[in-house]
Write an enzyme that holds these catalytic residues in place. Structure first.
Site, PDB file in Angstrom:
ATOM      1  CB  CYS A  31      69.537 -13.937  53.408  1.00 46.82           C
ATOM      2  SG  CYS A  31      69.815 -13.696  51.636  1.00 46.82           S
ATOM      3  NE  ARG A  35      71.009  -0.457  52.508  1.00 49.08           N
ATOM      4  CZ  ARG A  35      69.992   0.410  52.561  1.00 49.08           C
ATOM      5  NH1 ARG A  35      69.579   0.993  51.457  1.00 49.08           N
ATOM      6  NH2 ARG A  35      69.414   0.683  53.698  1.00 49.08           N
TER       7      ARG A  35
END
Length: 593
Positions: free
Chosen positions: A155, A288
Site C-alpha cells: 500500500c 481497477r
C-alpha cells in the site's frame, strides 16, 4: 415471460430514442438477473466446494484487496460473475485488536465467496499473531470462515506508510522476513496460510523485489503477489511485467519455488492469458480492472469476450444495488450506508469503453511491448457524437450523474424498470445541462492515476510536486517538540556565552550544563536558586517545571561542566504517563546538593 413496463396513460410515457427503446425490449426478452433477496439465505460454501488455497492457484484470476471498493456487496457481485478467490479490504491489525467496529465488519464473508482471504496491515509479530487469532474467533462465531491471511506490504498511501506499514516494509527485507517468519511459526497449527502482497520496491532507485521474494520464500510465506510498480509510481506508470517475469525466472531456480501472483493493468481476459503466458506467474490479480468491469471474471472463465450491451450493464449495476440493500438494509439508514459506496463505484464503472476492447490489434497475443500504454490506461473522448444517449450517460464521469443513476437503481422495482428510468434520464434536459456544464471540468480534471482511494482524499497540488522525491515519514508532535526545544536551548546557550553569564551572584548560584540521551540529542538545563526549582529554556525563554524522558537522565546526577555545582535528582511521587507517546515520561525536580 415478463413483459416490458407499460404506462396506463400512454401520453405520459417518456420519449425514448429508437436505440434505447430497442434495449428496453431486448432486456425484457432475454436477460434476467437473480435478485439479491433470493441469495441472502444461502449458507457459506461447504468445505467440498471451497478452493484449497494456495494449491488451486493455477490460471486463477483473483480479486485484489480494494480500499472502499472491496466491500462485501461488490465482492458478492464479482462472485456472482465467476470470481473464485477474493480478499477483504485492508484491515489495520492494531485497530482491529482495539475493537474497531469498522475493521471487524471487514472480516465478514459473502455467502457465495468460494475462497476468501483477509488482508491485514501490521509491522509487529505479536500484533499480527493476535490479529489472526481474533480473525479466527470471528470466523467461528459468525460462521464466516477465512481461507488465508494476506500481509499488506504494497500500500503506497501515506496513511499506511507513515505508520511504518504497507510499502514502507519493503525498505528492510530482513526485518520483513522476521515479521513473516514470526507470524507463520506462531500460527502453524491453525492451518491458515499467510500470503504477502508487495511491490517492486519503494522508490524507483531502490527496487529490491528479488531480494524480498527470496526472503519471503525462506520465511515461510505461502504465496506472494507482486504489483509491477514501485510505491513511488503508485498507479501512474504502466506495470512492469518484464521485471515480474525476471522474478519468476529466479524463483523457479530455487529448490522449492514460491507461488507468484502477478498484478497490474489487467482489464480483459486477453490481458490475463497473455501476462500469465509471458511472465510465467501462477495466477493474476485484478483491482481497477474489476472495478471497471466486474464481468471480467466471467470472461476469464469462458475464455471469450462478453459483448455486453447497456441493458445488461444496467442489470448488473442494479444487482449491486440489491446486494447493498440486502447487506446494509432497505431503509433510510441502509441507504445512507450504501451511499458511501454505490455512487462511488460509478467513478470506475463509467470508464468501461467497449469500442476499445473491440480493437483486435490490442487483443492479439503478439502485443508485448511494456512501453505501450495498456488498455486500462488509455483514455478517449467520452462525449463522442456517435454514442447512444444511454451509453453516453453510462460513460459520463460527472459525479452528479453518478448520484442520479444510483438513485434510480435503488428505487427501481425490476431490471426493466431500472433501464426505463435511466434511459429516460439519458434523454432528459437535466442530463444535457449537467453534461454541458461539466465538459470543460471533466477535460481538465482527467485523473491519470486511478488509485483505490476516494478522490476527495487525493493529494493536493503541492503534494503532486513532491512525487519525484523520496517519501519520508512526518515527524510526530513529540519529535517536533524536542527539535524546537533543542534549537531554543542552543540559542539560549549562545546568548549566555555572549553575556559571560554561566555564573551569577551568591544569592542565585545560577549554572547550566549539557545532557545527552541515548539517541545523542543534546539538552541544556538551567537551574536557579537553592530552592531546587529548575526550568527548560523554551522558545519563549520562560523557566518552569517540565516533563522529561526518563531515559535522558542518569541514575545519580547530571554531568555538569567543571565550573558547575553538582546537581541531585529526585523523582516526584506521582508519575505521569502518556499512552500516546512511545516513551514513558516522569516529572523530575533538580535540587542543589
Amino acid at each position: 415471460m415478463a413483459r416490458p413496463f407499460l404506462y396506463r396513460n400512454q401520453s405520459r410515457r417518456p420519449r425514448l430514442s429508437t436505440s434505447a427503446a430497442s434495449l428496453l425490449l431486448l432486456s425484457s426478452r432475454h436477460y434476467h438477473y437473480t435478485p439479491a433477496s433470493s441469495l441472502s439465505t444461502s449458507p457459506p460454501p461447504s468445505s467440498s466446494s471451497r478452493l484449497a488455497f494456495p494449491h488451486d492457484l493455477t490460471n486463477q484470476m483473483i480479486l485484489a484487496p480494494l480500499t472502499r471498493g472491496g466491500n462485501l456487496p461488490y465482492r458478492r457481485l464479482c462472485a456472482d460473475l465467476g470470481c473464485d478467490i477474493s480478499m477483504s479490504e485492508m484491515v489495520y491489525a492494531r485497530s482491529l485488536l482495539k475493537g474497531c467496529p469498522v475493521e471487524r465488519a471487514r472480516l465478514r464473508r459473502a455467502d457465495n465467496e468460494k475462497c476468501f482471504g483477509v488482508q491485514i496491515a501490521t509491522n509487529n509479530v505479536e500484533e499480527g499473531v493476535a490479529a489472526m487469532q481474533m480473525i479466527q474467533q470471528h470466523a467461528h462465531k459468525y460462521n464466516s470462515p477465512v481461507d488465508f491471511i494476506d500481509l499488506n506490504c504494497g500500500c503506497p498511501i501515506h496513511e499506511a506508510t507513515r505508520r511504518g506499514l504497507g510499502s514502507s516494509l519493503l525498505r528492510s527485507p530482513k526485518k520483513l522476513g522476521r515479521l513473516v517468519n514470526g507470524i507463520v511459526s506462531s500460527t502453524t497449527g491453525t492451518g491458515i496460510p499467510l500470503t504477502v502482497k508487495i511491490r517492486l520496491g519503494c522508490e524507483d532507485d531502490t527496487i529490491n523485489v528479488d531480494e524480498v521474494v527470496e526472503v519471503l520464500r525462506d520465511a515461510g510465506a505461502a504465496a506472494v503477489s507482486i504489483h509491477g510498480r514501485t510505491a513511488q509510481n503508485r498507479y501512474s506508470k504502466p506495470c512492469n511485467w518484464s521485471m515480474i517475469q525476471n522474478v519468476v525466472t529466479e524463483n523457479n531456480k530455487a529448490s522449492q519455488s514460491l507461488p507468484i501472483i502477478g498484478n497490474g493493468d489487467i482489464l480483459t481476459h486477453h490481458d490475463a492469458q497473455r501476462r500469465m503466458g509471458q511472465s510465467g506467474v501462477d495466477a493474476v490479480m485484478v483491482g481497477r480492472g474489476a472495478l471497471t468491469k466486474p464481468w471480467v471474471f466471467k470472461e476469464h472463465k469462458d475464455g471469450a469476450s462478453w459483448n455486453i450491451d447497456s441493458a445488461e450493464r444496467i442489470a448488473i449495476y442494479r444487482t449491486l444495488a440489491l446486494h447493498m440493500k440486502d447487506h446494509f438494509g432497505n431503509d433510510a439508514q441502509g441507504k445512507k450506508k450504501s451511499w458511501n459506496f454505490l455512487p462511488w463505484h460509478f467513478e470506475f464503472l463509467c470508464r468501461y469503453e467497449p469500442h476499445l476492447e473491440s480493437n483486435q490489434s490490442y487483443s492479439s497475443s503478439t502485443f508485448d511491448d511494456d512501453d505501450d500504454v495498456p488498455l486500462i490506461q488509455r483514455r478517449t473522448d467520452t462525449a463522442r457524437h456517435d454514442m447512444d444517449p444511454l451509453e453516453r450517460l453510462l460513460s459520463c464521469r460527472n459525479k452528479a450523474t453518478h448520484e442520479r443513476i444510483a438513485e434510480r437503481l435503488w428505487e427501481s422495482s425490476s431490471d426493466v424498470d431500472a433501464l426505463r428510468t435511466i434511459a429516460a434520464f439519458a434523454e432528459s434536459d437535466e442530463f444535457k445541462r449537467i453534461q454541458a456544464s461539466s465538459e470543460d471540468e471533466n477535460a481538465s480534471a482527467e485523473v491519470e492515476e486511478l488509485a483505490n482511494i476516494p478522490q476527495n482524499k487525493r493529494r493536493n497540488r503541492n503534494d503532486d510536486r513532491r512525487r519525484g522525491r523520496d517519501p519520508k515519514p512526518k515527524r510526530t508532535p513529540e519529535e517536533i517538540r524536542i527539535v524546537r526545544a533543542e534549537r531554543a536551548a542552543k540559542k539560549a546557550a549562545l546568548l549566555a556565552e555572549m553575556e559571560n553569564g554561566s555564573g551569577g551572584d551568591d544569592d542565585k548560584d545560577a549554572f547550566s550544563g549539557p545532557l545527552k540521551d541515548e539517541r545523542g540529542m543534546i539538552k541544556r538545563w538551567i537551574t536557579s536558586g537553592r530552592t531546587g526549582q529548575f526550568g527548560f529554556i523554551g522558545m519563549d525563554g520562560v523557566k518552569g517545571e517540565y516533563i522529561v524522558h526518563e531515559e535522558a537522565l542518569d541514575d545519580g546526577m547530571l554531568p555538569m561542566d567543571e565550573d558547575s555545582l553538582p546537581i541531585a535528582i529526585t523523582f516526584d511521587t506521582e508519575v505521569s504517563e502518556d499512552e500516546s507517546k512511545s516513551e514513558r515520561a516522569v516529572n523530575v525536580r533538580l535540587t542543589s546538593s
